[in-house]
Scaffold this motif. Sequence first.
Motif, PDB file in Angstrom:
ATOM      1  N   GLY A 165       2.335  21.449   3.313  1.00 56.04           N
ATOM      2  CA  GLY A 165       1.130  22.078   3.843  1.00 56.04           C
ATOM      3  C   GLY A 165       0.302  22.589   2.680  1.00 56.04           C
ATOM      4  N   LEU A 166      -0.874  22.028   2.467  1.00 51.76           N
ATOM      5  CA  LEU A 166      -1.600  22.254   1.229  1.00 51.76           C
ATOM      6  C   LEU A 166      -2.791  23.194   1.405  1.00 51.76           C
ATOM      7  CD1 LEU A 166      -1.677  18.576  -0.059  1.00 51.76           C
ATOM      8  CD2 LEU A 166      -0.017  20.351  -0.569  1.00 51.76           C
ATOM      9  N   CYS A 167      -3.178  23.827   0.300  1.00 53.07           N
ATOM     10  CA  CYS A 167      -4.391  24.641   0.288  1.00 53.07           C
ATOM     11  C   CYS A 167      -5.599  23.725   0.337  1.00 53.07           C
ATOM     12  CB  CYS A 167      -4.429  25.529  -0.948  1.00 53.07           C
ATOM     13  SG  CYS A 167      -4.710  24.622  -2.491  1.00 53.07           S
ATOM     14  N   ASN A 168      -6.761  24.276   0.677  1.00 50.64           N
ATOM     15  CA  ASN A 168      -7.955  23.449   0.837  1.00 50.64           C
ATOM     16  C   ASN A 168      -8.659  23.148  -0.478  1.00 50.64           C
ATOM     17  OD1 ASN A 168      -7.636  23.370   3.639  1.00 50.64           O
ATOM     18  ND2 ASN A 168      -8.697  25.301   3.902  1.00 50.64           N
TER      19      ASN A 168
ATOM     20  N   CYS B 196       7.735  22.816   0.003  1.00 50.68           N
ATOM     21  CA  CYS B 196       7.876  23.910  -0.962  1.00 50.68           C
ATOM     22  C   CYS B 196       9.243  24.574  -0.918  1.00 50.68           C
ATOM     23  CB  CYS B 196       6.803  24.972  -0.714  1.00 50.68           C
ATOM     24  SG  CYS B 196       5.124  24.364  -0.875  1.00 50.68           S
ATOM     25  N   VAL B 197       9.889  24.582   0.256  1.00 51.31           N
ATOM     26  CA  VAL B 197      11.098  25.390   0.439  1.00 51.31           C
ATOM     27  C   VAL B 197      12.326  24.550   0.746  1.00 51.31           C
ATOM     28  CG1 VAL B 197      12.135  27.274   1.744  1.00 51.31           C
ATOM     29  CG2 VAL B 197       9.693  27.338   1.224  1.00 51.31           C
ATOM     30  N   ASP B 198      12.267  23.705   1.773  1.00 51.26           N
ATOM     31  CA  ASP B 198      13.427  22.887   2.124  1.00 51.26           C
ATOM     32  C   ASP B 198      12.981  21.513   2.600  1.00 51.26           C
ATOM     33  OD1 ASP B 198      13.245  24.819   4.937  1.00 51.26           O
ATOM     34  OD2 ASP B 198      13.287  22.640   5.175  1.00 51.26           O
ATOM     35  N   ASP B 199      13.948  20.616   2.733  1.00 52.48           N
ATOM     36  CA  ASP B 199      13.632  19.240   3.101  1.00 52.48           C
ATOM     37  C   ASP B 199      14.256  18.861   4.445  1.00 52.48           C
ATOM     38  OD1 ASP B 199      16.251  19.239   2.369  1.00 52.48           O
ATOM     39  OD2 ASP B 199      16.121  17.531   1.007  1.00 52.48           O
ATOM     40  N   SER B 200      14.333  19.815   5.363  1.00 50.77           N
ATOM     41  CA  SER B 200      14.977  19.543   6.648  1.00 50.77           C
ATOM     42  C   SER B 200      14.239  18.474   7.449  1.00 50.77           C
ATOM     43  CB  SER B 200      15.079  20.835   7.470  1.00 50.77           C
ATOM     44  OG  SER B 200      13.798  21.428   7.641  1.00 50.77           O
ATOM     45  N   ASP B 201      12.924  18.335   7.235  1.00 47.88           N
ATOM     46  CA  ASP B 201      12.168  17.302   7.954  1.00 47.88           C
ATOM     47  C   ASP B 201      12.640  15.894   7.603  1.00 47.88           C
ATOM     48  OD1 ASP B 201      10.598  18.973   9.430  1.00 47.88           O
ATOM     49  OD2 ASP B 201       8.883  18.923   8.088  1.00 47.88           O
ATOM     50  N   CYS B 202      13.257  15.745   6.429  1.00 50.24           N
ATOM     51  CA  CYS B 202      13.732  14.416   6.034  1.00 50.24           C
ATOM     52  C   CYS B 202      14.762  13.863   7.017  1.00 50.24           C
ATOM     53  CB  CYS B 202      14.343  14.472   4.634  1.00 50.24           C
ATOM     54  SG  CYS B 202      13.119  14.419   3.326  1.00 50.24           S
ATOM     55  N   LYS B 203      15.512  14.746   7.628  1.00 49.97           N
ATOM     56  CA  LYS B 203      16.539  14.308   8.581  1.00 49.97           C
ATOM     57  C   LYS B 203      15.922  13.575   9.762  1.00 49.97           C
ATOM     58  CE  LYS B 203      19.595  18.121   7.294  1.00 49.97           C
ATOM     59  NZ  LYS B 203      20.274  19.369   7.752  1.00 49.97           N
TER      60      LYS B 203
ATOM     61  N   GLN C 220       0.824  -1.202   0.000  1.00 54.38           N
ATOM     62  CA  GLN C 220       0.000   0.000   0.000  1.00 54.38           C
ATOM     63  C   GLN C 220       0.862   1.259   0.000  1.00 54.38           C
ATOM     64  OE1 GLN C 220      -2.470   1.897  -0.879  1.00 54.38           O
ATOM     65  NE2 GLN C 220      -3.989   0.592   0.140  1.00 54.38           N
ATOM     66  N   ILE C 221       0.283   2.345  -0.530  1.00 51.85           N
ATOM     67  CA  ILE C 221       0.847   3.689  -0.401  1.00 51.85           C
ATOM     68  C   ILE C 221      -0.048   4.460   0.559  1.00 51.85           C
ATOM     69  CG2 ILE C 221       1.377   5.852  -1.590  1.00 51.85           C
ATOM     70  CD1 ILE C 221       1.945   4.235  -4.102  1.00 51.85           C
ATOM     71  N   VAL C 222       0.555   5.062   1.563  1.00 50.17           N
ATOM     72  CA  VAL C 222      -0.181   5.795   2.592  1.00 50.17           C
ATOM     73  C   VAL C 222       0.207   7.262   2.517  1.00 50.17           C
ATOM     74  CG1 VAL C 222      -0.707   5.981   5.054  1.00 50.17           C
ATOM     75  CG2 VAL C 222      -0.142   3.743   4.066  1.00 50.17           C
ATOM     76  N   MET C 223      -0.776   8.128   2.309  1.00 47.93           N
ATOM     77  CA  MET C 223      -0.509   9.561   2.190  1.00 47.93           C
ATOM     78  C   MET C 223      -1.076  10.314   3.385  1.00 47.93           C
ATOM     79  SD  MET C 223      -1.649  12.224  -0.824  1.00 47.93           S
ATOM     80  CE  MET C 223      -0.630  11.391  -2.047  1.00 47.93           C
ATOM     81  N   LEU C 224      -0.224  11.106   4.035  1.00 49.44           N
ATOM     82  CA  LEU C 224      -0.660  12.010   5.091  1.00 49.44           C
ATOM     83  C   LEU C 224      -0.660  13.423   4.532  1.00 49.44           C
ATOM     84  CD1 LEU C 224       0.349   9.500   6.844  1.00 49.44           C
ATOM     85  CD2 LEU C 224       0.574  11.187   8.689  1.00 49.44           C
ATOM     86  N   SER C 225      -1.832  14.038   4.496  1.00 49.60           N
ATOM     87  CA  SER C 225      -1.939  15.403   4.011  1.00 49.60           C
ATOM     88  C   SER C 225      -2.544  16.282   5.093  1.00 49.60           C
ATOM     89  CB  SER C 225      -2.784  15.468   2.738  1.00 49.60           C
ATOM     90  OG  SER C 225      -4.092  14.986   2.983  1.00 49.60           O
ATOM     91  N   GLY C 226      -2.406  17.597   4.912  1.00 49.31           N
ATOM     92  CA  GLY C 226      -2.946  18.537   5.883  1.00 49.31           C
ATOM     93  C   GLY C 226      -2.203  19.853   5.819  1.00 49.31           C
ATOM     94  N   ALA C 227      -2.668  20.814   6.593  1.00 50.52           N
ATOM     95  CA  ALA C 227      -2.088  22.155   6.587  1.00 50.52           C
ATOM     96  C   ALA C 227      -0.717  22.164   7.258  1.00 50.52           C
ATOM     97  CB  ALA C 227      -3.031  23.123   7.299  1.00 50.52           C
ATOM     98  N   ASN C 228      -0.011  23.279   7.130  1.00 48.84           N
ATOM     99  CA  ASN C 228       1.274  23.438   7.808  1.00 48.84           C
ATOM    100  C   ASN C 228       1.110  23.305   9.319  1.00 48.84           C
ATOM    101  OD1 ASN C 228       3.126  23.879   5.706  1.00 48.84           O
ATOM    102  ND2 ASN C 228       2.412  25.978   5.453  1.00 48.84           N
TER     103      ASN C 228
END
Length: 236
Positions: free
Chosen positions: A95-98, A40-47, A3-11
């Motif tokens: 963080g996505l628009c609605n 959108c800007v950086d990938d620091s969360d990947c760490k 399966q592919i599991v996607m977590l979406s939501g606002a910032n």
Amino acid sequence: MKQIVMLSGANACGKTAILNWLLPFMQKNNQKISICKFDCVDDSDCKTFQKFNIPVASGISHDICPDHFLVSNFIELYQWSKQKDSDYLFIETAGLCNRCSPATKNILSLYVIDSTCSTKAPSHMGPMLTKADSIILTKIDMISQAEKEIIYFNIQKENPNAKIFCVDSLSGYGIESIGRFILTKESVDDFDHDSLRHTMPSGVCSYCLGERRIGSAYQQGCVEKIAFQQEDTCIK
């Protein structure tokens, strides 16, 4: 691949915090996992995900809509995860628009809501909420029982079929329930012919392509103007 599991939501709604508990749960249940973080800007969360010793990818959309960027790379990401021999691919959206939802029909779509934002929030969240398989409420330790019940009611009005989970990402409360929900879902072994659950925005305008000047003379593409009515009515 299961399966592919996607977590979406606002910032700042708690997507990364949930994954910090959820990924170890999957590993404890002998599942091979990989993850891709979109931003959108950086990938620091990947760490934060590298500590789990799993395949980690990142996608930075820069000037492109992160929803469009994700969907444009979906098949390539799926193939990458298969090459890594993953049972599950987790995708954390920016963080996505609605207005948008990058969820496809075959993936497992989890939508994350910060429960402190507003009890009225579910009616303003569009297809990410209405088309999700599950809704996850975060920061539940910061609201009253009455507020939680109102949010539950408003979520169920918008998406009566979604499974609702409450989590406290500081303690990890509620994570095992989400993990078991994922593990009991039916496997999907082919995403090559998948399709979106909801349409993307209808087009692009000159500002999407880098225009800075304002005024009708500089506006091209999909442009819509406000219809001004009487002063005592809302502007649509």
